[in-house]
Structure formats: C-alpha cells, structure tokens
Write a protein that holds these residues in place. Structure first.
Motif, mmCIF file in Angstrom:
data_model
loop_
_atom_site.group_PDB
_atom_site.id
_atom_site.type_symbol
_atom_site.label_atom_id
_atom_site.label_comp_id
_atom_site.label_asym_id
_atom_site.label_seq_id
_atom_site.Cartn_x
_atom_site.Cartn_y
_atom_site.Cartn_z
ATOM 1 N N SER A 29 -10.867 6.331 2.445
ATOM 2 C CA SER A 29 -10.598 5.246 1.215
ATOM 3 C C SER A 29 -10.265 6.106 0.264
ATOM 4 O O SER A 29 -9.226 5.526 -0.355
ATOM 5 C CB SER A 29 -11.728 4.628 1.234
ATOM 6 O OG SER A 29 -12.182 3.862 2.336
ATOM 7 N N ARG A 33 -6.352 6.232 -2.170
ATOM 8 C CA ARG A 33 -6.367 5.803 -3.465
ATOM 9 C C ARG A 33 -5.870 7.114 -4.235
ATOM 10 O O ARG A 33 -5.136 6.726 -5.372
ATOM 11 C CB ARG A 33 -7.772 5.352 -3.822
ATOM 12 C CG ARG A 33 -8.269 4.109 -3.373
ATOM 13 C CD ARG A 33 -9.824 3.769 -3.425
ATOM 14 N NE ARG A 33 -10.050 2.561 -3.029
ATOM 15 C CZ ARG A 33 -9.937 1.795 -1.919
ATOM 16 N NH1 ARG A 33 -9.855 2.514 -0.764
ATOM 17 N NH2 ARG A 33 -10.706 0.700 -1.769
ATOM 18 N N THR A 102 -6.149 -0.651 4.839
ATOM 19 C CA THR A 102 -6.408 -0.442 3.464
ATOM 20 C C THR A 102 -4.899 -0.080 2.841
ATOM 21 O O THR A 102 -4.489 -0.540 1.689
ATOM 22 C CB THR A 102 -7.181 0.846 3.510
ATOM 23 O OG1 THR A 102 -8.494 0.646 4.014
ATOM 24 C CG2 THR A 102 -7.190 1.148 1.925
ATOM 25 N N ARG A 105 -3.061 -3.405 2.351
ATOM 26 C CA ARG A 105 -3.747 -4.420 1.411
ATOM 27 C C ARG A 105 -3.339 -3.745 0.018
ATOM 28 O O ARG A 105 -3.008 -4.540 -0.864
ATOM 29 C CB ARG A 105 -4.786 -4.800 1.590
ATOM 30 C CG ARG A 105 -4.947 -5.561 2.977
ATOM 31 C CD ARG A 105 -6.195 -6.307 3.166
ATOM 32 N NE ARG A 105 -6.388 -7.157 4.520
ATOM 33 C CZ ARG A 105 -7.045 -6.952 5.389
ATOM 34 N NH1 ARG A 105 -7.899 -5.849 5.328
ATOM 35 N NH2 ARG A 105 -6.971 -7.720 6.490
ATOM 36 N N SER A 173 -14.474 -7.876 -0.468
ATOM 37 C CA SER A 173 -13.765 -6.853 0.213
ATOM 38 C C SER A 173 -13.228 -5.909 -0.782
ATOM 39 O O SER A 173 -12.625 -6.406 -1.915
ATOM 40 C CB SER A 173 -12.628 -7.838 0.825
ATOM 41 O OG SER A 173 -11.363 -6.779 1.145
ATOM 42 N N ALA A 174 -13.639 -4.532 -0.776
ATOM 43 C CA ALA A 174 -12.870 -3.745 -1.716
ATOM 44 C C ALA A 174 -11.530 -3.727 -1.438
ATOM 45 O O ALA A 174 -10.682 -3.386 -2.341
ATOM 46 C CB ALA A 174 -13.339 -2.164 -1.247
ATOM 47 N N GLN A 175 -10.767 -3.939 -0.235
ATOM 48 C CA GLN A 175 -9.155 -4.179 -0.425
ATOM 49 C C GLN A 175 -8.848 -5.123 -1.092
ATOM 50 O O GLN A 175 -7.800 -4.646 -1.855
ATOM 51 C CB GLN A 175 -9.020 -4.119 1.182
ATOM 52 C CG GLN A 175 -9.271 -2.858 1.970
ATOM 53 C CD GLN A 175 -8.935 -2.814 3.465
ATOM 54 O OE1 GLN A 175 -8.738 -4.224 3.844
ATOM 55 N NE2 GLN A 175 -9.242 -2.016 4.377
ATOM 56 N N ARG A 200 -17.406 -1.351 -1.788
ATOM 57 C CA ARG A 200 -17.123 0.085 -2.119
ATOM 58 C C ARG A 200 -16.294 0.103 -3.615
ATOM 59 O O ARG A 200 -15.125 -0.587 -3.673
ATOM 60 C CB ARG A 200 -16.445 0.837 -1.216
ATOM 61 C CG ARG A 200 -15.010 0.409 -0.567
ATOM 62 C CD ARG A 200 -14.532 1.047 0.556
ATOM 63 N NE ARG A 200 -15.532 0.874 1.536
ATOM 64 C CZ ARG A 200 -15.392 1.147 3.013
ATOM 65 N NH1 ARG A 200 -14.449 2.389 3.074
ATOM 66 N NH2 ARG A 200 -15.911 1.024 3.877
ATOM 67 N N ILE A 322 -20.086 -1.661 6.411
ATOM 68 C CA ILE A 322 -19.205 -2.492 7.133
ATOM 69 C C ILE A 322 -18.532 -1.871 8.263
ATOM 70 O O ILE A 322 -18.295 -2.263 9.282
ATOM 71 C CB ILE A 322 -18.182 -3.295 6.077
ATOM 72 C CG1 ILE A 322 -17.422 -4.487 7.025
ATOM 73 C CG2 ILE A 322 -17.296 -2.315 5.476
ATOM 74 C CD1 ILE A 322 -18.271 -5.594 7.385
ATOM 75 N N ASP A 323 -18.034 -0.488 7.853
ATOM 76 C CA ASP A 323 -17.294 0.211 8.975
ATOM 77 C C ASP A 323 -18.328 0.767 9.747
ATOM 78 O O ASP A 323 -17.965 1.645 10.830
ATOM 79 C CB ASP A 323 -16.489 1.242 8.320
ATOM 80 C CG ASP A 323 -15.252 0.669 7.672
ATOM 81 O OD1 ASP A 323 -15.115 -0.582 7.950
ATOM 82 O OD2 ASP A 323 -14.526 1.203 6.765
ATOM 83 N N LYS A 350 -11.342 -6.638 11.853
ATOM 84 C CA LYS A 350 -11.166 -5.227 11.404
ATOM 85 C C LYS A 350 -9.901 -4.681 12.554
ATOM 86 O O LYS A 350 -9.282 -5.563 12.913
ATOM 87 C CB LYS A 350 -12.443 -4.368 11.609
ATOM 88 C CG LYS A 350 -13.434 -4.811 10.691
ATOM 89 C CD LYS A 350 -12.985 -4.250 9.092
ATOM 90 C CE LYS A 350 -13.644 -4.644 8.143
ATOM 91 N NZ LYS A 350 -13.477 -4.276 6.870
HETATM 92 C C1 S3P Z 1 -11.842 -0.160 2.795
HETATM 93 C C2 S3P Z 1 -12.576 -1.290 2.594
HETATM 94 C C3 S3P Z 1 -13.246 -1.883 4.018
HETATM 95 C C4 S3P Z 1 -13.199 -1.021 4.904
HETATM 96 C C5 S3P Z 1 -11.908 -0.443 5.294
HETATM 97 C C6 S3P Z 1 -11.524 0.539 3.980
HETATM 98 C C7 S3P Z 1 -11.449 0.296 1.775
HETATM 99 O O1 S3P Z 1 -12.568 -3.225 4.106
HETATM 100 O O2 S3P Z 1 -13.604 -1.905 6.099
HETATM 101 O O3 S3P Z 1 -12.251 0.377 6.359
HETATM 102 O O4 S3P Z 1 -10.775 1.569 1.709
HETATM 103 O O5 S3P Z 1 -11.073 -0.368 0.538
HETATM 104 P P1 S3P Z 1 -12.895 -4.558 3.409
HETATM 105 O O6 S3P Z 1 -12.818 -4.239 1.975
HETATM 106 O O7 S3P Z 1 -11.730 -5.377 3.591
HETATM 107 O O8 S3P Z 1 -13.979 -4.918 3.847
#
Ligand code: S3P
Length: 441
Positions: A29, A33, A102, A105, A173-175, A200, A322-323, A350
């Motif tokens: 992640s 970024r 990731t 999105r 969802s962090a994404q 996250r 989550i992962d 996922k």
């Molecule tokens: C991630 C966010 C999570 C995670 C993914 C990586 C990220 O997904 O499952 O492997 O880097 O923002 P979601 O934010 O959709 O739950």
C-alpha cells in the motif's frame, strides 16, 4: 517452475519447525502511494524499501506511460522525478493495472481531474472487481467516468472540472477514501470523507509528509483543493500483511521463537495482532522510535509457538485486518474450539471471493466450517489432512494454505500460485529459510 499444465504450483511437506530472523519485503500500500505522490510532487522523491512486486510495478509502469521519469538504482530503491500537479501527460494506450485493485482505484482519483482521457484495464481477476464505489463519488465531484456494469474497463474523460464534496463512505475502504482525496487535491474547495469505521490511513500520513495540509477530526479527513506537493524521501517498512503469514507460522511452529524485522505496525493495519493475542498467541512487539507523528510506525515482531483457542472476532477489527483473513482462518482451523467472523462481506470482492475460497480449501483439508453471507464459522483443533487446494489465482489464499501445511498430516499442494509475486516476491525462498518444506512444482 510450472506443472505439466503450465500452471505454477506449490507443494508443501507436512510439519516442520519455524525459526530465525526474517525481513519481509516492503509494504504494498505504501509503495503504490509513494510512487503516485512522488509523481505529483515538485522535485525528486527517493523511495527506499520499495516493494518490487508485480502490483507496484503496474503502478510504476502506468506512471511512466503518463510521462513521469522514474529510475530504479536498485531493486528496492526508486527515484521519482515529480512532474507537479499539472505535469502528467495522456498515455497512448490503456493503462494496465494487472492484478492491482489499489492501483486501479487510486488512479481513478488521480486521473479524474486531468485534462486528457484515460482507460484503465487489468487481469481477469481485476476486470471482475467493483469500481462504482470509486466512480460514484468522483462523478459527484464532476468527473466523467464510465465503468462496464460497475466493473473495468474504466473510461475517464479528460477536461472535467471537479468540485470538492462531503462524502460519507458507505464501506470502510481506504482505496475509496484515497481516490476521493487524490481527486480532491485538484478540485475546487474542500473535499471531506467520513468513514463508517477506521480504514488504513497511509494516504493521509503520506500526504502530510508531502506537505499537504489535511484536517483529521474523529472519523473524517478533509483537504482543500489546489495544494502543491513537495517531494520528500519515503522509507517503506516491511509489509505487515506479508509478515502476517510468518506471524501465524510462528504461532504454529516457532518453538524457539521467530523474529520479523522492521515491520510496519500502523494501528489501522494490525487488527490481526489483537485477534491472535485474544486466541492466546505469544507475540511481542519491539517498537522503533519514529521521527514525526505522521511517520509510519515500525517494530520488530517476536513470535513464539502458542496453543490457540477459537474466538468470536469483534466486527470492529474487520477493516483493521481485512487482508489477513485468509491466514487468520488457518489459525482458526488450528485453534481449539469454534471461531466466528461476521461483518466481513468485503472479503467476497477481493482478488478472489476469499470467504468461499477459504471455506472450500479448509473443507478439502477436513476442517468443519460454515460459509456465511458475511463471514465464516470454523470448528478448529481437529488437525488438517493433506490435499490439493485451488488458490483461485489469489496470492493470499496461496500463501495461507502453504503455511497451513505446518500443522497438516500429509502434503498440501496449492494450484495457480503465480500471483504470489504480486505482493510477496521471494515468498518461497523466505518460507524455506524459515523452515517450511515448500517447493515450486
Ligand atoms: C488497500 C486497501 C484495502 C486492502 C487492499 C489495499 C490500500 O482495500 O484490502 O489490499 O492500499 O488502500 P479496501 O480499502 O478496498 O478495503
């Protein structure tokens, strides 16, 4: 190596002991970024500890196709020559995100305010994954985005003028949060995202380190559009989600202890530690000092073999781990008694339907379980048979079942494991060094 069908497989001998000191590769992640923010920044960003996995390389190649100069003096060192907020150029072909949700999105948020058109595609797994959760808020901001019945390809029309929104996210969802914030950087006015539960926060921390001013209040994060990013250096810690496989391996088979060095322990990622500790795991964190409040926290993680007991997982821990559910379900299968996870319907969308993949694999190994719409019930403690597992092309399913062999009575074969390289290049070698009897066939 590949099997006679041309498909990469793992064959793992049953039993074994886990020991030693390991360093897992960089956080996926954070690596994505660092590349993206480095590209939007003014000046050169130096990234160390970069994850040279296929997912992050998809991001790297896409940025290069958008006109960003990127050098890799070493495998895990990257220099990004930032082009500034207005410096990206349209790519001449669709941007291929491979297996990386990731990447797709976050790129939607990054590309929505650009003056040029873009198209995003991916591999068979990614082409099945939901993208409206990002497209919908971006459209509210004024973006012109089309999906194909909610899925990729994603077509983004350039030249849209975006305005900030107030967005209560329907899923934690962090994404989604990150995509909206990235779009917000080039929108008029203020963009505010409100989370239903903490997800996250790497984007927020990293934006702050690139000199973006954010307001974080309770469950919301907001920024003003029109801000510029200042290049910086990013030290990527070891990926907690990769360490998770060895944390569970240590709980199962590290009689003399196992040490995982320099792992990211951002509290929005480490729900697994709480879950395992409440099952009776002996896990100790040796925390490192960090320079600033926004720096990613890191620690060495020490794990000792422990007798685990089943638990009911609090729903509040689901987004924070989550992962890690594929490997957590393996721990649950080996714990005494019953484990129940609910509120985890996100696992169905996922890289594979992880609830179904784990339920099927555990059944093949003789573990009683019940697949629920939003979770899984497992009766553990009866041991594992050997057998052949379908990973469904999902890296985390493949690695979870490789670790499961430590407690199995016969070999476990796992099919279709090539995607392990998306998040954990070198898994096989590291697992072997730690004591797992795994080979590629
Ligand atoms: C991630 C966010 C999570 C995670 C993914 C990586 C990220 O997904 O499952 O492997 O880097 O923002 P979601 O934010 O959709 O739950």
């Amino acid at each position: 190596m590949t099997s006679t069908t041309g498909e990469a497989c793992f064959r793992v001998a049953p039993g074994g002991r886990i020991a030693g000191e390991l360093t897992v590769p960089g956080d996926k992640s954070i690596s994505h970024r660092a590349l993206m923010l480095g590209a939007l920044a003014e000046g050169d960003t130096e990234i160390s500890g970069f994850l040279a996995g296929e997912d992050c390389l998809s991001t790297l190649r896409a940025l290069a196709a958008l006109g960003v100069g990127i050098e890799r003096p070493e495998r895990s060192s990257v220099r990004v020559h930032g082009v500034g907020m207005e410096g990206l150029r349209g790519a001449s072909a669709p941007l291929d995100m491979g297996n990386a949700g990731t990447a797709m999105r976050l790129f939607m948020g990054l590309l929505a305010p650009q003056p040029f058109d873009s198209q995003l595609i991916g591999d068979a797994s990614l082409m099945r994954r939901p993208m409206e959760r990002v497209a919908a808020p971006l459209r509210q901001m004024g973006a012109r985005i089309e999906t194909l019945e909610g899925r990729p390809p994603v077509r983004i029309r350039g030249g849209a003028s975006l305005a900030g929104i107030e967005f209560p996210m329907p899923v934690a969802s962090a994404q989604v949060k990150s995509a909206v914030l990235l779009a917000g950087l080039r929108a008029r006015g203020r963009t505010r995202v409100i989370e239903p539960a903490p997800s996250r926060d790497h984007t927020e921390r990293m934006l702050a380190s690139f000199a973006v001013r954010l307001t974080r209040e309770g469950s919301s994060v907001a920024l003003e559009g029109g801000q510029r990013l200042r290049a910086t250096s990013v030290r990527v810690p070891g990926d907690f989600s990769s360490a998770a496989f060895f944390i569970v391996a240590g709980c199962l088979a590290a009689e003399q202890g196992l040490l995982l060095r320099n792992v990211g322990v951002n509290p929005t990622r480490t729900g697994l530690l709480e879950m395992l500790r409440s099952m009776g795991a002996d896990i100790r964190l040796h925390r490192h000092a960090s320079d600033t409040p926004d720096a990613e926290p890191t620690a060495d993680i020490e794990v000792h073999k422990s007798q685990l007991r089943g638990i009911r997982v609090p729903e509040s821990l689901v987004a924070l781990s989550i992962d890690e559910f594929p490997i957590f379900f393996v721990a649950a299968a080996l714990a005494e008694g019953e484990t129940l996870v609910r509120g985890a319907q996100e696992l169905r969308v996922k890289e594979s339907d992880r609830l179904a993949a784990m339920a099927e694999g555990l059944s093949r190994l003789g573990v009683e379980n019940r697949l629920l719409e939003d979770g899984l019930w497992i009766r553990g403690g009866t041991g594992l048979e050997g057998g052949c597992i379908e990973s469904r092309g999902d890296h985390r399913i493949a690695m979870a079942f490789a670790i499961a062999a430590l407690a199995a009575r016969a070999p476990i074969e796992i099919r279709d494991v090539a995607n392990v390289a998306t998040s954990f290049p070198g898994f096989l070698e590291l697992a072997r060094a730690a004591g797992l009897g795994v080979e590629a066939t």
